[in-house]
Design an enzyme around this catalytic site. Structure first.
Site, PDB file in Angstrom:
ATOM      1  N   LYS A  28       0.801  -1.225   0.000  1.00 55.00           N
ATOM      2  CA  LYS A  28       0.000   0.000   0.000  1.00 55.00           C
ATOM      3  C   LYS A  28       0.827   1.264   0.000  1.00 55.00           C
ATOM      4  CE  LYS A  28      -4.334  -1.736   1.787  1.00 55.00           C
ATOM      5  NZ  LYS A  28      -5.391  -1.635   2.775  1.00 55.00           N
TER       6      LYS A  28
ATOM      7  N   LYS B  24      -6.228 -10.042  -5.508  1.00 57.97           N
ATOM      8  CA  LYS B  24      -7.366 -10.414  -4.656  1.00 57.97           C
ATOM      9  C   LYS B  24      -8.470  -9.361  -4.779  1.00 57.97           C
ATOM     10  CE  LYS B  24      -6.656  -8.021  -0.566  1.00 57.97           C
ATOM     11  NZ  LYS B  24      -6.463  -7.612   0.711  1.00 57.97           N
TER      12      LYS B  24
ATOM     13  N   LYS C 272     -11.858  -3.920  -1.590  1.00 57.67           N
ATOM     14  CA  LYS C 272     -12.756  -2.754  -1.583  1.00 57.67           C
ATOM     15  C   LYS C 272     -12.074  -1.545  -2.185  1.00 57.67           C
ATOM     16  CE  LYS C 272     -14.391  -3.900   3.053  1.00 57.67           C
ATOM     17  NZ  LYS C 272     -13.106  -3.986   3.786  1.00 57.67           N
TER      18      LYS C 272
HETATM   19  P1  TYM Z   1     -10.934  -6.165   5.472  1.00 59.23           P
HETATM   20  O1  TYM Z   1     -11.984  -5.156   5.786  1.00 59.23           O
HETATM   21  O2  TYM Z   1     -10.028  -5.922   4.319  1.00 59.23           O
HETATM   22  O3  TYM Z   1     -11.636  -7.573   5.225  1.00 59.23           O
HETATM   23  C1  TYM Z   1     -12.569  -8.123   6.132  1.00 59.23           C
HETATM   24  C2  TYM Z   1     -12.447  -9.641   6.094  1.00 59.23           C
HETATM   25  O4  TYM Z   1     -12.656 -10.101   4.749  1.00 59.23           O
HETATM   26  C3  TYM Z   1     -11.544 -10.891   4.340  1.00 59.23           C
HETATM   27  N1  TYM Z   1     -11.308 -10.653   2.906  1.00 59.23           N
HETATM   28  C4  TYM Z   1     -11.272 -11.607   1.982  1.00 59.23           C
HETATM   29  N2  TYM Z   1     -11.430 -12.934   2.053  1.00 59.23           N
HETATM   30  C5  TYM Z   1     -11.345 -13.632   0.889  1.00 59.23           C
HETATM   31  N3  TYM Z   1     -11.096 -13.059  -0.319  1.00 59.23           N
HETATM   32  C6  TYM Z   1     -10.921 -11.739  -0.435  1.00 59.23           C
HETATM   33  N4  TYM Z   1     -10.685 -11.188  -1.615  1.00 59.23           N
HETATM   34  C7  TYM Z   1     -11.003 -10.939   0.745  1.00 59.23           C
HETATM   35  N5  TYM Z   1     -10.872  -9.612   0.986  1.00 59.23           N
HETATM   36  C8  TYM Z   1     -11.055  -9.456   2.317  1.00 59.23           C
HETATM   37  C9  TYM Z   1     -10.377 -10.404   5.164  1.00 59.23           C
HETATM   38  O5  TYM Z   1      -9.360 -11.369   5.246  1.00 59.23           O
HETATM   39  C10 TYM Z   1     -11.036 -10.113   6.484  1.00 59.23           C
HETATM   40  O6  TYM Z   1     -11.146 -11.301   7.262  1.00 59.23           O
HETATM   41  N6  TYM Z   1      -7.302  -5.442   8.851  1.00 59.23           N
HETATM   42  C11 TYM Z   1      -8.602  -6.070   8.628  1.00 59.23           C
HETATM   43  C12 TYM Z   1      -9.659  -5.637   9.600  1.00 59.23           C
HETATM   44  C13 TYM Z   1      -9.309  -5.815  11.041  1.00 59.23           C
HETATM   45  C14 TYM Z   1      -9.309  -7.043  11.756  1.00 59.23           C
HETATM   46  C15 TYM Z   1      -8.960  -6.690  13.086  1.00 59.23           C
HETATM   47  C16 TYM Z   1      -9.542  -8.360  11.395  1.00 59.23           C
HETATM   48  C17 TYM Z   1      -8.977  -4.836  11.902  1.00 59.23           C
HETATM   49  N7  TYM Z   1      -8.780  -5.338  13.147  1.00 59.23           N
HETATM   50  C18 TYM Z   1      -8.848  -7.667  14.083  1.00 59.23           C
HETATM   51  C19 TYM Z   1      -9.427  -9.342  12.397  1.00 59.23           C
HETATM   52  C20 TYM Z   1      -9.086  -8.996  13.712  1.00 59.23           C
HETATM   53  C21 TYM Z   1      -9.084  -5.698   7.231  1.00 59.23           C
HETATM   54  O7  TYM Z   1      -8.689  -4.718   6.668  1.00 59.23           O
HETATM   55  O8  TYM Z   1     -10.079  -6.511   6.766  1.00 59.23           O
END
Ligand code: TYM
Length: 329
Positions: free
Chosen positions: A114, A196, A199
């Site tokens: 990023k 992947k 968003k």
């Molecule tokens: P985020 O918002 O990017 O994604 C939320 C969840 O969706 C999963 N995910 C995916 N799984 C499969 N294929 C994809 N293309 C895909 N894109 C996203 C992510 O793996 C995630 O489980 N940093 C984290 C948010 C966070 C978090 C936490 C997660 C903040 N604090 C504590 C767990 C525990 C994030 O940006 O997720």
């Protein structure tokens, strides 16, 4: 009190939630709700680590909470809340930041990806983001963190931070375990199956939104990038068709062999059409519940207030211990 293991997981309100979020995370949270004691968090403070629009963030947070409930997060069984409503997240994040070696943060692949091309103007929050994420998890003493494949490295860092803290200041935190389901843990972009689904990627045909209309879903799948071969098979060297088959597999519950057999003699057009219909059908009840929920804004308000209250109890207890351990009380 309960003897169930505690789960924490989070999702960023940084754009429209998509099929990758659903298949990689939300769907598993819902399915395992009874098995665990659950804390699910809309992590708005993570969404501000890159430039953003405040109005849009406000809207996205509410939309995401409603989507999670519509997907089946049951607020009777799970605590659902917004990160910034529980100020202990940022307090703990600072304390953990002070105990996290810079090299650990610089090694994170998401930071490297990023921050490309931004030089020293890159936001500091993008670097320290994993310490905030560790704080999210450790604050609730969560044992289990169900995530998609892309978050594995961050959860492992949270483990390292917890271990280091415990050895410096005495046993304070439960050391969490990432839980990643094999199939659907990495859904790829429809416009480029080597990236992947995300968003933050622009492009009309990249991601399938959970609130996309059936017609739009069909169209996105019909445009999905595949390859010039004919056979419909799982093949690591053919990421486009493999991604489509994988999405089908999660939603239909068919095995790889059954799926390959189903499409013998058929073309990509058939697969895309069937998959578009399958995804639209899976999302229809979610969209229906979403429409009902957002009809009355007070329903969401009540969910948010109750969630923050419940989360604060646990967060407050952990912080008391942490402040004591660190000599801040
Ligand atoms: P985020 O918002 O990017 O994604 C939320 C969840 O969706 C999963 N995910 C995916 N799984 C499969 N294929 C994809 N293309 C895909 N894109 C996203 C992510 O793996 C995630 O489980 N940093 C984290 C948010 C966070 C978090 C936490 C997660 C903040 N604090 C504590 C767990 C525990 C994030 O940006 O997720």
């Amino acid at each position: 009190m309960t003897d169930k293991l505690r789960v924490f997981s989070g999702i960023k309100p940084s754009g429209d939630p998509h099929l990758g979020n659903y298949l990689g995370a939300i769907r598993n949270w819902v399915a395992d709700q009874e098995r665990y004691e659950n804390f699910f968090c809309v992590v708005d403070q993570h969404a501000i680590t890159v430039p953003y629009d405040p109005e849009e963030l406000r809207r996205n947070v509410r939309q995401l909470v409603a989507v999670l409930v519509a997907c089946g997060i049951d607020t009777e069984r799970s605590v659902l809340f917004v990160q910034s409503h529980v100020p202990e997240h940022t307090e703990l994040a600072w304390l953990l930041t002070c105990n996290t070696p810079l090299g650990w943060l610089q090694r994170m692949t998401q930071f490297k990806d990023k921050s490309v091309g931004q030089g020293e103007s890159v936001g500091t929050g993008l670097l320290t983001y994993p310490a905030l994420m560790a704080a999210d998890i450790l604050l609730y003493q969560a044992a289990v963190v169900p995530v998609g494949d892309d978050q594995k490295q961050h959860v492992e860092l949270a483990r390292d931070i917890a271990g280091r803290f415990n050895s410096l200041y005495g046993e304070t935190f439960v050391v969490p375990e990432p839980v990643i389901r094999g199939v659907g843990a990495r859904v790829m972009g429809l416009d480029d199956p080597t990236r992947k689904m995300s968003k933050s990627v622009a492009g009309q045909f990249h991601a399938v939104g959970l609130l996309d209309e059936p017609k739009v879903i069909q169209k996105k799948f019909s445009r999905a990038v595949t390859d010039s071969q004919q056979e419909i098979l799982f093949d690591d060297n053919r990421p486009g068709v493999t991604n489509l088959l994988t999405i089908h597999q999660v939603l239909s519950g068919l095995t790889k062999e059954e799926l390959e057999a189903r499409f013998v003699g058929k073309g990509y057009g058939d697969l895309k059409k069937e998959l578009g219909a399958l995804v639209a059908e899976a999302l229809a009840p979610i969209q229906q519940r979403y429409a009902e929920l957002t009809d009355d804004p007070q329903v969401l308000d009540r969910i948010l207030v109750a969630g923050a209250e419940q989360a604060s109890v646990v967060a407050g207890q952990t912080m008391e211990r942490v402040r004591q351990s660190m000599g801040l009380r």
